[in-house]
Design a protein around this motif. Structure first.
Motif, PDB file in Angstrom:
ATOM      1  N   UNK A  18      16.736 -12.166  -4.602  1.00 47.03           N
ATOM      2  CA  UNK A  18      17.686 -13.331  -4.395  1.00 47.03           C
ATOM      3  C   UNK A  18      17.183 -14.477  -5.250  1.00 47.03           C
ATOM      4  N   UNK A  79       0.235  -3.366  10.718  1.00 46.19           N
ATOM      5  CA  UNK A  79       0.595  -4.588   9.624  1.00 46.19           C
ATOM      6  C   UNK A  79       1.969  -4.344   9.445  1.00 46.19           C
ATOM      7  N   UNK A  81       6.074  -5.308   9.839  1.00 45.92           N
ATOM      8  CA  UNK A  81       6.801  -6.358  10.353  1.00 45.92           C
ATOM      9  C   UNK A  81       7.515  -5.947  11.708  1.00 45.92           C
TER      10      UNK A  81
ATOM     11  N   UNK B 323       9.690  -5.609   2.655  1.00 44.91           N
ATOM     12  CA  UNK B 323       9.738  -6.197   4.018  1.00 44.91           C
ATOM     13  C   UNK B 323       9.719  -4.945   5.245  1.00 44.91           C
ATOM     14  N   UNK B 324       9.758  -3.889   4.798  1.00 43.51           N
ATOM     15  CA  UNK B 324       9.883  -2.688   5.871  1.00 43.51           C
ATOM     16  C   UNK B 324       8.509  -2.329   6.600  1.00 43.51           C
ATOM     17  N   UNK B 326       5.219  -3.375   5.418  1.00 39.56           N
ATOM     18  CA  UNK B 326       4.127  -4.130   5.190  1.00 39.56           C
ATOM     19  C   UNK B 326       4.220  -5.435   4.491  1.00 39.56           C
ATOM     20  N   UNK B 327       3.856  -6.345   4.640  1.00 40.67           N
ATOM     21  CA  UNK B 327       3.970  -7.674   3.674  1.00 40.67           C
ATOM     22  C   UNK B 327       5.019  -8.417   4.396  1.00 40.67           C
ATOM     23  N   UNK B 329       8.396 -10.399   5.281  1.00 41.72           N
ATOM     24  CA  UNK B 329       9.616 -10.128   5.581  1.00 41.72           C
ATOM     25  C   UNK B 329      10.416 -11.197   6.004  1.00 41.72           C
ATOM     26  N   UNK B 339      17.723  -8.274   3.465  1.00 42.19           N
ATOM     27  CA  UNK B 339      16.507  -8.079   3.935  1.00 42.19           C
ATOM     28  C   UNK B 339      15.919  -7.822   2.736  1.00 42.19           C
ATOM     29  N   UNK B 342      16.033 -11.047   0.217  1.00 41.18           N
ATOM     30  CA  UNK B 342      15.338 -12.304   0.553  1.00 41.18           C
ATOM     31  C   UNK B 342      13.962 -12.242   0.523  1.00 41.18           C
ATOM     32  N   UNK B 344      11.959 -10.165  -1.108  1.00 40.78           N
ATOM     33  CA  UNK B 344      11.574 -10.101  -2.410  1.00 40.78           C
ATOM     34  C   UNK B 344      11.669 -11.485  -2.999  1.00 40.78           C
TER      35      UNK B 344
END
Lengths: 95, 483, 482
Positions: A18, A79, A81, B323-324, B326-327, B329, B339, B342, B344
């Protein structure tokens, strides 16, 4: 060749990134600059040259077909989300 | 104690004139004192370090120590460390605690080394100044208004400021050698495939290589000895015996053939750096080496080729950050695309986003041949240049970068001028050959770097040459004022 | 307008390896979600793939079986796209240098004619995970157990001209991969999945029409229905003045219609490039010879042998050779009874219907090949008639005896072949039906056939089926016509 706004929006979508309206002009300018740099390659005649993907040109080693992994779901999902019932949650997938 | 090199510390630990716990506490204290300003660490791990130090002291007492047992090290924050955050200098991985250990860090654990923490880097190793980190820029201890180089700038600053005995770095386009040059360190990029990439978060898989950053060639030899070797978890790891890097450090340089690539001494090279290399040439001649001019005719194409290949691989390597699993989101995604976009868009910084987009473009329908394939062909030409050069000479000597360390913020808005600072280092990554950077002098208080590039698997020879040079020079012994 | 249908199939066969193509996770079907998803399968940062030797071996086996060119240097590439069941954001696949190049398969159509279908290529790749659409507060759940399972994608030439041909081709592939032991062929579990590329063109036109790809059709019956439905849709569309748009469609068996897949709508730009984490796979000629030596007799070879060696019809031979286990069973029955035609009839008749009814595989057959062969021997030596044999077969199926002989003995089913005894029995039958005997003798020659059958029936009934039918026929005719 250089990027315009449409190109940048297209690539940003392809890469699923984005960009806010504010980011687009600067991104467009900087990407055009980078493109100008890499375009210097175009002048080189590389006919007959074989592309090089890996520096050492060695070959793939094969792994024996054995199961070496055990269930580590709890550790791996600690870990994540969003999970439920052992599944990773994402907004609805429509096919 | 921090004045000592790794090799000296190792001796002190083995002779028990010093304990690892004392040493570790000393470094932790120094980090506390100095790192507020330098920002060389992203994460400091005192509890882990002290536990490891205790275990190291026991191991030394038990007589089962290695040269690295009890030595406090820092790791570039893209080597996965189980239970200790691995951020890659990115908001994307600000919350990422890897559930496994990288091969490189595991080898240091096995050797009994101590982990002081994880060092700062350009986000996902994409940069040459450590300014693109989500955690803010690292400052160069030689002049805190200046960058330490990058992407392994945190490791460079930490070693240079004596906030660890040595550190790991990674080098995709010069990320070990350029910061070593900017901070008067010795840093080695091994042959592609010599050091395992398992657990080293990828930037550009066919170019990335981990290596040591330390004060001396002798220290690098000890570090590399632990890092190098075959790993069956990495398909690109080379199954070939590892040399004893310390054993050949004192070999004579008589008859050594050194090549100076004429293309690297043309326009754009800072005069002081050129002078420093001239002086080094004389030193090498005095040590018995023969020096001659050679040519790497396609060198100028390295930057364009690199800035296609590396972003292309990166655009794909970084797709997993979605965003799925790990890391980072994003909040309240409206749908799947939202998802991705945004998470990324918000999780990556501007330079990472630019490189991903350049890479996606270079691989996209209609452009693949003109960009990606053309870059790979040029990569072949560059490799051929090196192979031809090594017919004539044993090693190649050249600068690590066109200028000494530049000011923080100086190039941040001009990616292209920043890219050009990698002009001397990138060729070795494209060809996969090893290179060692070492200090060659100073100008206005700033370190000047040079590098030696060798044929595949010539790490022992490169360390030997650098070590011999360091026996007759003292650039590597200087410390930045106040540290 | 006369339309010609053009069909090409892409068949994804999951290879039966113990571990995944690039990781050491198990590939077992039906495990709890994400319990067979390792660091590598999850695309965890810093992880790297190492190729499974068995996946390569099985792919090469397939290539050799279809006389294909083998990619002596084959290369993995990344196919880049974002989807939640694709953890790395790319699928590791093969593009320019697949492990299997051009080959072919001969398929047998219902009328017995053989058609050659070209195989463009077959390449190795990793399977994706699964999106589960049960509602988790409006979210979908992702299970990555399947991610990284080795797949061989077998791409045909657009050589098929009807849904029936497409099914015959799919069945041929199904049979072959099971013969080779490289895929279990379980379509219900998704071990073998089929994408159908369908287009139409006016008969006689050389250029192909615009094609649609129907994704993931998971049974032979649905392949046929999905293609026919799609063909109908395309014909109606064009005849109404519309145009076929190249797109991916999904077949809905409940409504028997195909619909556009929204998720795949946008034109994909997969940005393929050689995977930098994997090196070129280089195969040695000696390895190929080793794999070639392991090749079993293939369905087509077996079918031809069944025709030449046993004198079976092409149809019978192809039914019996379609599945390796069935062919082995048949051959064992034949070996025991030394009568291929009877063996074929029993295996394709009574045995098949028994297995169908009980929903059993041939390996689970309650009647062993030795038992069936032994029973056929007793038909051949006139110990029992074909009709009695059915009773014996049923008894064997119910476990009422270890062998046909034991059943015959226990139930007293031995056929009566003593002419004297049969004659006595016939005399009684004729005496009891004197009226019908009169009518028979008065009837015209042409009408006697049916009436004769009546006496045979009465005689067999009287003997409880045990009288030798041939003898009954002969003697009865003699008595009635005398």
């Amino acid at each position: 060749m250089s990027f315009d706004r449409t190109d940048v929006e297209k690539i940003a979508h392809l890469a699923r990134i984005a960009l806010t309206d504010d980011e687009i002009p600067a991104t467009t300018a900087k990407l055009s600059g980078i493109l100008g740099l890499i375009d210097k390659m175009q002048a080189v005649d590389t006919r007959g040259v074989t592309p090089l993907a890996h520096p050492l040109e060695t070959t793939q080693r094969l792994r024996p077909d054995t199961v070496t992994e055990s269930n580590q779901r709890d550790a791996y999902q600690a870990i994540a989300p969003a999970t439920e019932a052992g599944l990773y949650l994402v907004p609805k997938v429509i096919e | 104690m921090h004045e000592k090199t790794l090799a000296e510390l190792s001796q002190a630990l083995q002779s028990k004139t010093l304990s690892s716990v004392e040493l570790t506490q000393h470094y932790l204290k120094r980090i506390e004192t100095f790192d507020g300003k330098l920002n060389s660490y992203i994460t400091v791990s005192p509890d882990l370090a002290l536990n490891q130090a205790k275990a190291a002291d026991e191991r030394i007492a038990a007589g089962t120590a290695t040269a690295l047992t009890g030595i406090p090290l820092a790791h570039k924050d893209l080597f996965c460390t189980q239970g200790l955050r691995t951020s890659c200098g990115s908001k994307m991985l600000d919350n990422f605690i890897a559930p496994y250990e990288s091969t490189v860090t595991q080898r240091f654990i096995d050797a009994g080394a101590v982990t002081l923490g994880k060092t700062n880097l350009d986000e996902f190793a994409m940069g040459s100044s450590t300014e693109s980190s989500f955690y803010g820029p690292t400052r160069n201890p030689w002049d805190t208004e200046r960058v330490p180089g990058g992407s392994s700038g945190g490791s460079a600053a930490a070693v240079a400021a004596r906030l660890c005995a040595a550190a790991t770095g990674t080098d995709t386009g010069g990320s070990i050698r350029q910061p070593a040059g900017f901070t008067a360190l010795t840093g080695l990029k091994p042959t592609y495939g010599r050091v395992s990439r398992w657990g080293m978060i990828a930037y550009a898989s066919s170019l990335d290589q981990g290596g040591p950053m330390a004060r001396t060639a002798e220290d690098c030899a000890l570090m590399l000895q632990a890092m190098a070797g075959f790993d069956d978890k990495d398909s690109t790891s080379v199954d070939q015996p590892v040399d004893n890097y310390s054993a050949s450090l004192n070999d004579s340089l008589t008859g050594l053939r050194i090549g100076l690539p004429k293309e690297y001494f043309a326009g754009g090279l800072d005069a002081a750096t050129a002078d420093a290399i001239d002086a080094a040439v004389k030193q090498f001649q005095a040590l018995g080496a023969e020096v001659k001019e050679i040519s790497l005719p396609n060198a100028e194409l390295a930057i364009p080729a690199y800035y296609v290949i590396a972003p292309a691989e990166a655009s794909s390597n970084l797709s997993r950050f979605d965003g799925v699993r790990f890391g980072y989101r994003c909040n309240d995604p409206a749908d799947l695309t939202d998802l991705y976009k945004r998470s990324r868009g918000e999780g990556f910084g501007p330079e990472v986003k630019r490189r991903i987009m350049v890479g996606a473009y270079a691989l996209s329908a209609g452009y693949y041949d003109a960009y990606y394939l053309q870059a790979q062909k040029i990569r072949r030409l560059i490799k051929n240049d090196f192979m031809a050069a090594y017919e004539q000479v044993d090693v190649i000597l050249c600068p690590t970068s066109p200028t000494p360390a530049f000011k923080i913020g100086e190039k941040i808005d001009d990616p292209v001028s920043l890219y050009l600072t990698d002009i001397y280092t990138i060729t070795a990554n494209l060809a996969g050959v090893p290179g060692i950077a070492l200090p060659a002098g100073f100008a206005n208080g700033l370190p000047l770097g040079m590098q030696l590039l060798g044929p595949y698997f010539s790490e022992a020879r490169l360390l030997n040459i650098a070590h011999q040079y360091q026996q007759v020079t003292d650039w590597h012994q200087r410390a930045p004022a106040g540290y | 307008m006369q339309w010609e249908i053009v069909i090409g199939l892409e068949i994804h066969a999951q290879l039966t390896t113990a571990s995944k193509i690039f990781s050491g996770s198990a590939t077992t079907f039906g495990a709890e979600p994400n319990t067979q998803a390792s660091l590598i399968d999850l695309g965890m940062p810093g992880t790297l793939p190492v190729l499974n030797a068995q996946a390569v071996r099985k792919a090469v086996k397939f290539g050799l079986a279809i006389d294909a060119e083998i990619g002596m240097t084959n290369v993995f590439a990344r196919k880049n796209y974002f989807y939640p069941d694709l953890p790395k954001g790319y699928q590791t696949s093969q593009m320019d240098h697949p492990v299997v190049g051009k080959g072919f398969l001969d398929i047998t159509l219902d009328d017995g004619t053989v058609k050659r279908v070209g195989v463009t290529r077959a390449h190795l790749e990793e399977d994706a995970g699964k999106s589960l659409h049960e509602d988790f507060q409006g979210m979908s759940g992702i299970d990555l157990n399947r991610a990284g399972t080795p797949l061989l994608e077998i791409v045909s030439e657009p050589d098929m001209r009807s849904a029936k041909e497409a099914v015959a081709y799919a069945k041929t592939v199904h049979s072959l991969v099971r013969y080779l032991g490289i895929c279990d062929g379980n379509m219900a579990e998704g071990s073998l999945r089929c994408d159908c590329n369908v287009s139409i063109r006016p008969k006689g036109q050389a250029e192909f029409g615009t094609r649609c790809e129907i994704k993931n059709v998971n049974s032979f019956r649905f392949i046929e229905k999905a293609i026919n439905t799609e063909v109908q849709r395309q014909i109606e569309l064009i005849e109404d003045g519309g145009k076929v748009v190249q797109e991916t469609r999904l077949y809905d068996p409940n409504k028997d219609e195909t619909r556009s897949m929204r998720s795949k709508e946008e034109a994909n730009d997969y940005r393929y490039f050689p995977c930098p984490d994997l090196l070129p796979v280089v195969l040695e000629p000696a390895f190929l010879e080793e794999v070639r030596a392991e090749l079993p007799e293939l369905p087509q070879q077996k079918r031809e042998r069944f025709v030449s060696q046993f004198g079976l019809s092409t149809y019978d031979a192809s039914v019996l050779s379609a599945q390796r286990e069935l062919a082995d069973y048949f051959e064992e029955v034949q070996r025991v009874c030394d009568d291929a035609k009877l063996a074929a009839n029993w295996v394709m008749g009574e045995l098949s219907s028994l297995l169908n009814k009980a929903d059993l595989d041939i390996e689970q057959s309650p009647v062993s090949a030795a038992q069936l062969g032994g029973m056929i021997q007793r038909i051949k030596d006139n110990t029992i008639s074909g009709k009695i044999a059915k009773m014996v077969f049923e008894a064997l199926a119910n476990g009422e005896g270890d062998s046909a002989d034991a059943v015959i003995e226990a139930k007293g089913l031995k056929q009566v072949t003593d002419s004297g005894a049969i004659e006595t029995m016939l005399d009684e039958v004729l005496a009891a039906n004197a009226e019908q005997v009169e009518q028979y003798r008065a009837a015209e020659e042409a009408k006697r056939g049916k009436m004769f059958g009546f006496f045979v029936g009465q005689a067999m009934k009287a003997s409880k089926g045990k009288a030798n039918p041939q003898q009954v026929n002969e003697l009865l005719r003699k008595k009635l016509d005398s």
